[in-house]
Design a protein around this motif. Structure first.
Motif, PDB file in Angstrom:
ATOM      1  N   ASP A 128     -73.010  72.328 -29.671  1.00  0.00           N
ATOM      2  CA  ASP A 128     -73.718  71.816 -30.841  1.00  0.00           C
ATOM      3  C   ASP A 128     -75.210  71.808 -30.538  1.00  0.00           C
ATOM      4  OD1 ASP A 128     -71.311  71.402 -31.992  1.00  0.00           O
ATOM      5  OD2 ASP A 128     -71.419  69.209 -32.052  1.00  0.00           O
ATOM      6  N   ASP A 149     -77.319  69.435 -31.641  1.00  0.00           N
ATOM      7  CA  ASP A 149     -77.922  68.120 -31.859  1.00  0.00           C
ATOM      8  C   ASP A 149     -78.018  67.309 -30.562  1.00  0.00           C
ATOM      9  OD1 ASP A 149     -75.274  67.709 -31.522  1.00  0.00           O
ATOM     10  OD2 ASP A 149     -74.931  66.626 -33.376  1.00  0.00           O
ATOM     11  N   GLN A 178     -75.704  66.428 -28.665  1.00  0.00           N
ATOM     12  CA  GLN A 178     -74.548  65.582 -28.368  1.00  0.00           C
ATOM     13  C   GLN A 178     -73.785  66.165 -27.184  1.00  0.00           C
ATOM     14  OE1 GLN A 178     -72.735  64.785 -32.525  1.00  0.00           O
ATOM     15  NE2 GLN A 178     -72.684  62.862 -31.403  1.00  0.00           N
ATOM     16  N   ARG A 184     -76.255  61.578 -31.579  1.00  0.00           N
ATOM     17  CA  ARG A 184     -77.017  62.634 -32.211  1.00  0.00           C
ATOM     18  C   ARG A 184     -78.511  62.356 -32.049  1.00  0.00           C
ATOM     19  NH1 ARG A 184     -77.931  66.043 -36.321  1.00  0.00           N
ATOM     20  NH2 ARG A 184     -76.094  67.343 -36.538  1.00  0.00           N
TER      21      ARG A 184
HETATM   22 MG    MG Z   1     -73.087  66.176 -33.775  1.00  0.00          MG
END
Ligand code: MG
Ligand code: UDP
Length: 334
Positions: free
Chosen positions: A102, A104, A106, A208
């Motif tokens: 991902d 973001d 994370q 996030r």
């Molecule tokens: Mg995420």
């Protein structure tokens, strides 16, 4: 000269990250990711798949590519959803291994080091295993847990606990995934379905960095249904048994009424039970039709054989992979 070389050279490691309105996360992500990749891969490329972002994500990606040609991007023509964005990225990944993550933050980039270590030991499917879901809301955690239970009970594929999209796949596993052109993509299931020598690496999910999760409960429910329906036909089979049981019940009731009429003669009352059974079986039939409809709808979506995604722009990537794939799929069909 350095630059031209690195554009042309095939990378050892391809990192694929789907992005949907992640403009504020890209710089911090790259600042953490690039040093990790430099330390553990001989050469690498980072492929961002812009999944129809409406912010300036794509502009940032173009600039990032100009500054560092190892950063590449594909912009899809609209928002196709994370699963399809990942598929698009994998189609373009030319490395001996691909990492999916991902954008973001994370998924901590530092874990990729352990992924690569395991890959060099011979594992072809190295997945990150989240050890807690504190980053998600309690309701989402509960529903996720329920979904896993249901999938285990019905599904024909075993899903390892806590395994998601954050993983490294050997080129062989990537090639296997590329052959699966299904539209209702449940990647978690596909990763488990392809098999290969697999191992989990525990990691803690960070919150996030910027913005909000792109997954509403509605989207998640739809995703869960897609997942179940593409990995089990149990909901269809249930109706064979329900049908069998109700027919037997009806037969028993019929015999009971015939015998009672023979002994006690005809009596008229019975409206209540009649209405109840009519509505009950009407309901059962509509429900079973509805489930049939869900599967047929999905079959319809697949048989149309539309391309999985459309690309509006490529940044630092050549068209080969996807064009070849979609034309191959067509030829197989006719
Ligand atoms: Mg995420
Ligand atoms: N994403 C995407 N298309 C979408 C939704 C999300 O490419 O339609 C990307 C998003 O930019 C992020 C990743 O998929 O990089 C995970 O999304 P998100 O963080 O919103 O999901 P969550 O972490 O809540 O599961």
């Amino acid at each position: 000269m350095m630059r031209a070389e690195s554009v042309m050279a095939e990378a050892e490691l391809s990192v694929v990250a789907p992005v949907y309105n992640e403009a504020d996360n890209l710089r911090p992500l790259l600042d953490r990711l690039i040093p990790v990749l430099e330390s553990c891969a001989r050469s690498f490329e980072v492929i961002f798949v812009d999944d129809g972002s409406t912010d300036h994500t794509l502009e940032i990606l173009r600039k990032a590519h100009d500054a560092d040609p190892r950063i590449r991007a594909i912009a899809l023509s609209r928002n196709f959803g994370k699963e399809i964005a990942i598929a698009a990225g994998l189609d373009h990944a030319s490395g001996a291994a691909a990492v999916i993550m991902d954008a973001d933050l994370q998924h901590p980039p530092e874990i990729i080091q352990s992924f690569v270590e395991k890959w060099r030991e011979g594992y072809k499917n190295v997945y990150g295993q989240r050890i807690d879901r504190a980053a998600d809301s309690p309701l989402r955690r509960l529903l996720t847990q329920r979904f896993y239970r249901l999938f285990d009970a019905l599904g024909e594929t075993r899903l390892p606990r806590g395994a998601g999209d954050f993983r490294l796949l050997d080129a062989k596993a990537v090639a296997a995934l590329r052959t699966m052109r299904e539209h209702a993509r449940f990647s978690k299931g596909l990763y488990a379905w392809i098999g290969f020598k697999s191992i989990g690496i525990p990691f803690e999910v960070a919150p996030r960095l910027q913005g909000q999760s792109k997954f509403s409960y509605r989207k998640l429910t739809h995703f869960a249904l897609d997942g179940l329906m593409s990995f089990t036909t149990m909901p269809l089979k249930i109706w064979t048994y329900v049908g069998l049981a109700t027919s037997l019940l009806a037969l028993a009731l019929a015999s009971f009424y015939i015998i009672r009429t023979l002994i006690l003669g005809v009596d008229v009352p019975g409206f209540a039970s009649l209405i109840v059974s009519i509505t009950f079986f009407g309901g059962v039939q509509l429900l079973s039709l509805g489930i049939l409809g869900e599967y047929i709808g999905r079959i319809f979506a697949e048989v149309k054989r539309r391309p999985l995604y459309l690309i509006e722009e490529r940044v630092g990537l050549t068209p080969v992979a996807q064009d070849e794939l979609s034309s191959r799929a067509r030829r197989d069909w006719v």
